[in-house]
Design an enzyme around this catalytic site. Structure first.
Site, PDB file in Angstrom:
ATOM      1  N   HIS A 176       0.620  -1.141   0.173  1.00 12.13           N
ATOM      2  CA  HIS A 176       0.109  -0.106   0.051  1.00 12.13           C
ATOM      3  C   HIS A 176       0.917   1.193   0.154  1.00 12.13           C
ATOM      4  CE1 HIS A 176       1.104   0.261   4.361  1.00 12.13           C
ATOM      5  NE2 HIS A 176       0.225   1.360   4.034  1.00 12.13           N
TER       6      HIS A 176
ATOM      7  N   LYS B 179       9.812  -2.336   3.267  1.00 12.08           N
ATOM      8  CA  LYS B 179      10.956  -2.182   4.230  1.00 12.08           C
ATOM      9  C   LYS B 179      11.109  -3.129   5.548  1.00 12.08           C
ATOM     10  CE  LYS B 179      14.437   0.524   5.639  1.00 12.08           C
ATOM     11  NZ  LYS B 179      15.190  -0.807   5.710  1.00 12.08           N
TER      12      LYS B 179
ATOM     13  N   LYS C   7       4.103  -1.533  12.055  1.00 13.07           N
ATOM     14  CA  LYS C   7       5.208  -0.675  12.838  1.00 13.07           C
ATOM     15  C   LYS C   7       5.311   0.633  12.011  1.00 13.07           C
ATOM     16  CE  LYS C   7       8.379  -3.546  13.845  1.00 13.07           C
ATOM     17  NZ  LYS C   7       9.792  -4.319  13.982  1.00 13.07           N
TER      18      LYS C   7
ATOM     19  N   ASP D   4       4.553   6.319  11.465  1.00 10.40           N
ATOM     20  CA  ASP D   4       4.447   7.412  10.362  1.00 10.40           C
ATOM     21  C   ASP D   4       5.617   7.409   9.388  1.00 10.40           C
ATOM     22  OD1 ASP D   4       1.798   8.475  10.830  1.00 10.40           O
ATOM     23  OD2 ASP D   4       2.607   9.565  12.595  1.00 10.40           O
TER      24      ASP D   4
ATOM     25  N   LYS E 104      10.097  -8.428   5.121  1.00  8.76           N
ATOM     26  CA  LYS E 104      11.242  -8.996   5.921  1.00  8.76           C
ATOM     27  C   LYS E 104      11.948 -10.112   5.017  1.00  8.76           C
ATOM     28  CE  LYS E 104      12.602  -8.859  10.247  1.00  8.76           C
ATOM     29  NZ  LYS E 104      12.055  -7.826  11.198  1.00  8.76           N
TER      30      LYS E 104
ATOM     31  N   SER F  81      15.909   3.933   9.947  1.00  8.21           N
ATOM     32  CA  SER F  81      16.416   3.511   8.668  1.00  8.21           C
ATOM     33  C   SER F  81      15.707   4.537   7.627  1.00  8.21           C
ATOM     34  CB  SER F  81      15.758   2.155   8.442  1.00  8.21           C
ATOM     35  OG  SER F  81      16.637   1.132   9.054  1.00  8.21           O
TER      36      SER F  81
HETATM   37  N1  GLU Z   1      14.842  -5.328  11.713  1.00 10.52           N
HETATM   38  C1  GLU Z   1      14.324  -4.174  12.333  1.00 10.52           C
HETATM   39  C2  GLU Z   1      12.956  -4.261  12.644  1.00 10.52           C
HETATM   40  O1  GLU Z   1      12.520  -5.242  12.959  1.00 10.52           O
HETATM   41  C3  GLU Z   1      14.701  -2.960  11.466  1.00 10.52           C
HETATM   42  C4  GLU Z   1      13.846  -2.770  10.199  1.00 10.52           C
HETATM   43  C5  GLU Z   1      14.410  -1.681   9.113  1.00 10.52           C
HETATM   44  O2  GLU Z   1      15.187  -0.827   9.669  1.00 10.52           O
HETATM   45  O3  GLU Z   1      14.143  -1.629   8.158  1.00 10.52           O
HETATM   46  O4  GLU Z   1      12.275  -3.455  12.983  1.00 10.52           O
END
Ligand code: GLU
Length: 469
Positions: free
Chosen positions: A63, A68, A92, A97, A104, A360
């Site tokens: 969406h 990420k 998350k 935001d 993943k 990130s």
């Molecule tokens: N692996 C981390 C998490 O579970 C960071 C993910 C990221 O920064 O994209 O939130």
């Protein structure tokens, strides 16, 4: 343990929250589904043998793009786990935001069984497999570190990506959590742990909520047990201790350490790095069974290792009043019911460990803008502050000490990243808290409130996309 279905657990949480939203069932079903699941088996030559490596990348929600989420190296990786973790990333990102969908990745290996050279081979081949199918790229899907990976793996990934996309100007934004020299941002390594601190600090600032669980406000003096002493656990413990918490216990997979007077976190880290273990650390009692340490007396327990650590079996023995989920999915839904009945406050993963992806996002912005934070205004700010102080000195006739002058300075990249992270964690907490407060009479948990917050934003984005004519 095998019968715990992690992805189903996340779905259960979404369903609980969905009943507090106005969205039609079909939209909720679309939000819940994994949009793309990529499973790969590729060969890598290890010594004289050829090994078939099992790996995954799951994009949970398109969406918003890019998607990420981190990449995990562990021999427990499986499709259900990667799907659950990808879904958690969607919620998350929404809560804090960050304008991304969730994803993943995972490679089913124990990195401890491989040399650095072999790990590099596996990582580069995995990256190539992602490139082949459009599962990596600054506008498509942006991996990051997770359990078992760090800066080193991210630098192999970015290097491989650039080799295959040599003319792409934004190529560095294909992955985050990179070393600074390769386009990383200051403060990314500590970000998840520091975010856990900001989140818990915010939770502890609400006098009414603290009164209900019999705690005073503030982090200072709180007794804390942290499970996991990897990236998230270590930085959580360190930043909490720097801000006055007493870290009474650290649990690792090989056993735990307990000292009612507090453990010196830096000293323990040095010991761990020198000895490759926390066993035989002389300044705390060694507890053989790591999980039992989580049941010791404390105010705040932070599980910061893996999922499914608190189940209906051990939940009745947990004494902590606040449980802060540094890890993803450390508490099963059955266990959560027991803990809530016992009056614990659970500060849920989709909010509490979102500091990593927040920073990130800052790193990705830095890569797309090709300039480090603070580069344009650092000196200007410093000059303005100094001019102001000189004026105060002239007008009052009093000298401002060098010490006091140092208090005001131009913001560095690290200052800006930390400030952006703290602001994000405070705002997200207050938004969730508002929903939680409104529905408290309906016995809504903090986790459900966080999911409602996420669903409202994702649902609205889908509506705006017009995918449901
Ligand atoms: N692996 C981390 C998490 O579970 C960071 C993910 C990221 O920064 O994209 O939130």
């Amino acid at each position: 343990m095998d019968d715990i279905k992690f992805f189903q657990n996340v779905q259960t949480y979404v369903d609980q929250a969905a009943s507090f939203t106005q969205f039609p069932k079909g939209l909720i079903d679309q939000i819940k589904a994994c949009n793309a699941v990529y499973q790969i088996n590729f060969p890598v030559k290890i010594g004289n043998d050829i090994q078939v490596i099992e790996a995954y990348r799951v994009q949970h929600s398109h969406h918003k793009l890019p998607t990420k989420g981190g990449i995990r190296y562990s021999d427990m990786v499986n499709q259900d786990e990667v799907m659950a973790l990808a879904a958690l990333m969607t919620y998350k990102c929404s809560v804090v935001d960050v304008p991304f969908g969730g994803a993943k990745g995972g490679i089913k290996i124990n990195p401890k069984n491989y040399t650095e050279e072999q790990l590099e081979k596996i990582t580069r081949r995995y990256t190539f497999e992602l490139i082949k199918k459009g599962f990596i790229g600054p506008s498509q899907d942006v991996p990051a570190p997770d359990y078992g990976t760090g800066e080193r793996e991210m630098s192999w990934i970015v290097d491989t990506y650039i080799q295959f996309n040599p003319t792409q100007i934004d190529a560095a934004g294909c992955v985050t959590g990179k070393p600074i020299s390769q386009g990383g941002v200051q403060g990314r390594t500590e970000a998840t742990g520091r975010g856990v601190y900001y989140g818990l600090k915010q939770a502890c600032s609400h006098a009414d909520d603290m009164k209900k669980i019999g705690l005073s406000t503030g982090i200072e003096g709180k007794k804390v047990i942290v499970q996991g002493f990897g990236n998230v656990g270590y930085h959580t413990a360190r930043v909490m201790a720097e801000n006055g918490a007493i870290i009474v216990g650290i649990a690792e997979y090989e056993g735990g350490l307990y000292n009612a007077k507090g453990i010196d976190i830096e000293d323990l880290k040095t010991f761990q790095l020198q000895n490759n273990t926390i066993r035989n650390y002389p300044k705390a009692k060694f507890v053989k069974q790591s999980n039992v340490l989580m049941e010791h007396e404390c105010d705040i327990l932070v599980p910061a290792a893996l999922e499914n650590q608190i189940t209906k079996e051990n939940a009745p023995r947990i004494k902590a009043k606040i449980i802060g989920e540094g890890a993803n999915g450390p508490i099963t839904p059955d266990a959560e019911q027991i803990l809530l009945k016992n009056g614990s406050l659970i500060v849920a993963d989709l909010y509490l460990n979102a500091g990593g992806v927040t920073v990130s996002y800052f790193e990705w912005l830095k890569n797309l803008s090709h300039v480090s934070f603070g580069r344009l205004d650092h000196r200007f700010q410093e000059f303005s502050f100094n001019s102001l102080m000189n004026m105060i000195e002239r007008n009052t006739g009093r000298k401002i000490s060098d010490q006091d002058r140092k208090i005001v300075h131009g913001a560095s990249e690290l200052d800006l990243v930390r400030s952006g992270l703290e602001d994000t964690m405070i705002n997200a907490y207050e938004n969730i808290h508002e929903i939680w407060k409104q529905h408290k009479s309906k016995k809504m948990s903090f986790r459900t409130a966080a999911y409602v917050n996420a669903l409202n934003k994702i649902g609205a984005a889908y509506m705006e996309l017009g995918v449901f004519p």
